[in-house]
Write an enzyme that holds these catalytic residues in place. Sequence first.
Site, short mmCIF file in Angstrom:
data_model
loop_
_atom_site.label_atom_id
_atom_site.label_comp_id
_atom_site.label_asym_id
_atom_site.label_seq_id
_atom_site.Cartn_x
_atom_site.Cartn_y
_atom_site.Cartn_z
CG LEU A 114 -3.15 -112.88 16.65
CD1 LEU A 114 -2.48 -111.52 16.46
CD2 LEU A 114 -4.04 -112.87 17.87
CB CYS A 155 -10.22 -122.89 18.93
SG CYS A 155 -11.33 -121.92 17.85
N GLY A 157 -3.44 -113.55 28.12
CA GLY A 157 -4.63 -112.83 28.52
C GLY A 157 -4.34 -111.46 29.08
#
Length: 689
Positions: A334, A419, A531
């Site tokens: 993160l 990314c 997700g």
Amino acid sequence: MAATATLASGNAPIKAEYLISSKAVEIVDDDAAEGSTNPATSEQADLSKRELEEDGEDDPPAKRQKLSGSQKRKLAKEERKAKRGQNKGRRFKKAHDEVNLCWNAGRGMKCEKNDCRFSHDLKGYLDTKVADIRIPHKEELLAHPPFASIPAEVPDDHIPREGVFCPEFRELGECRYAFKCRFLAGHSEPVLDGEEDPLGVGLRLLYDAEQAALAKNKFQELNRLTSAGLLKDLRTRKYPTPKADEYLAYLATQREEPLAAAEPEAPTARISSADDNVSDPQRTNGDQSSLGERVETPERRTKHEEPQDTSDVPLRPVEKPRLHWKGMTYLAPLTTVGNLPFRRLCVDYGADITCGEMGLAASFLNASREEWSLVRRHPSEGIFGNQLAGNKATTVVAAAEVISQECPNLDFVDLNCGCPIDLVYKNGAGSALLDAPTKLGKMITGMNRVLGDIPVTIKVRTGVKDGRNNAHRLMPRLHNWGVSAVTIHGRTRQQRYTKLADWNYIKECVDVLRASEAEEGSSPIPIFGGGDAYSSQGYWESVESSGVDGVMVARGALIKPWIFTEIKERREWDISSRERLDSIRQLCEYGLTHWGTDTAGVNTTRRYVCEALSFQHRYIPLGLLERPIGVLNERAPAYRGRDELETLLASADSKKWVEISSIFLGPPPDHWDFQPKHRSNSTSEEANG
């Protein structure tokens, strides 16, 4: 009337008695806020940004292209969209002591430098030093103002005081910051009358030899830079990378063959955004399927074969240690918030696998201290990896070799292939690699050669553009490349975070991978999905419906770090406000042991605690909901909590986050202000309560 009848569709179903207004608070735009992330603030990324600026921007007006009225309006709209939701160019004021004391003097030692520019007046420093801090204990936390029965700030006399402790001294048995520590009263004692006082300040420092011995294996951070001259050797290009050099030399010989021209690397400036209606330069005839079919031919697969074994034979992919990750919980890498203190907190709640923030391969090779700090690991992290991003095998493979030599405490290295941010994608890294499988294969194969027995994993998205998923085409090739584990984020690069993850497609990828393994008779590799993991129920439903070995948790952990406890115990935790505040207290302590207990370290800890609160304030307590499971993309109307602390923790006002941090870190320095990524949190207009 029930709350569910008064709230519009898409709003969190908060019980009527807790509603302040049925109007939803402005939704937080993660896409916009993440437009400026750690790589984008690096020196290399700033250079890349300048290179990516539109041609002619600095030309004189006479040479600039004239735009029509509609073109100007369209451009203005795009500029507003680019700036929406984020604070550009965040700056945080550094905190310093009034007297800038020499490091050695602060430790009660003699400074050997004749030209030292810092003060050596220890007594003068202590006379002007800001007051010490007392971190409230767990049992002293309150659900009403002032939220702690004893304030954090104590009188400025530096004497031993009941309940004062230094987090670093308690863990390590000594404090590196000594007299500069803001918790000095916790590891010093007064010099009694008649005793020798060599420093002339009336205090002596304490040392706990037993705790120091214990800390070597339990608390000392790993993968710290220890090699003398490492950064200098990297800057001067003198650091040896023989394995990478050998592999890259082999690739150079392959470029001489006609096959090498089949998939050229696109210049950085030519790689289009996923939002543009321009075909990618690496796509043939605009047909995504043709690319997948082209790279699957046996002739082209030979490009990924390893060089012949040499006297220094690297491990073949099949000899890598197998990763047995099925059923384990995985904290995603993160940006900004996924630092070592936050990972420690998630480990406390049950995270089994952790991964450091994404680091740019080129920045590692350019001796960036910020990048090298990303590989630090705490001993409590049972399985820990480092994530790399890059657009060329030359940098990624070389960086992997250096990291393997300097960081012996790594369990895996993850290659970022997902990314979505522009500065990474437009440079051909991150999710751009999904459309360049030949280049991707070279990177992974090279990383396997230079990393020895350290496994290589990858993290991908479903594809680049909506409706053109292609991650499933990579699945049959993972074993040949030597991938030890794969994570699939269920969104395309174009979707970013705006739509729910596509778990049906993740299942398709799982099926393709398992079918290829069965056909080749190879051992199964762990495959994780990603997700919308925001609850225990949602987590296990995703696992059971898709067949993945686990789910990588990202925003769910940012919003509620205790989600790992919920997953492990298969329950939804209606955590109390005091339990949440105690979690923040623990994060503060972990931050102080990592960034330091001096004035600068306290302020750095404050900044990153506020970064964490910029996500945690979005958590809606279960006891306030009409139904037990909240959904990640549901917007919360303005509401009050069950007590004053719960209301405070729900505030979207960044000034309130600073107030919360002050419960444990004392008041912030004068004129210091926290600037959140999300611009909607910069004022108190949408604050709950």
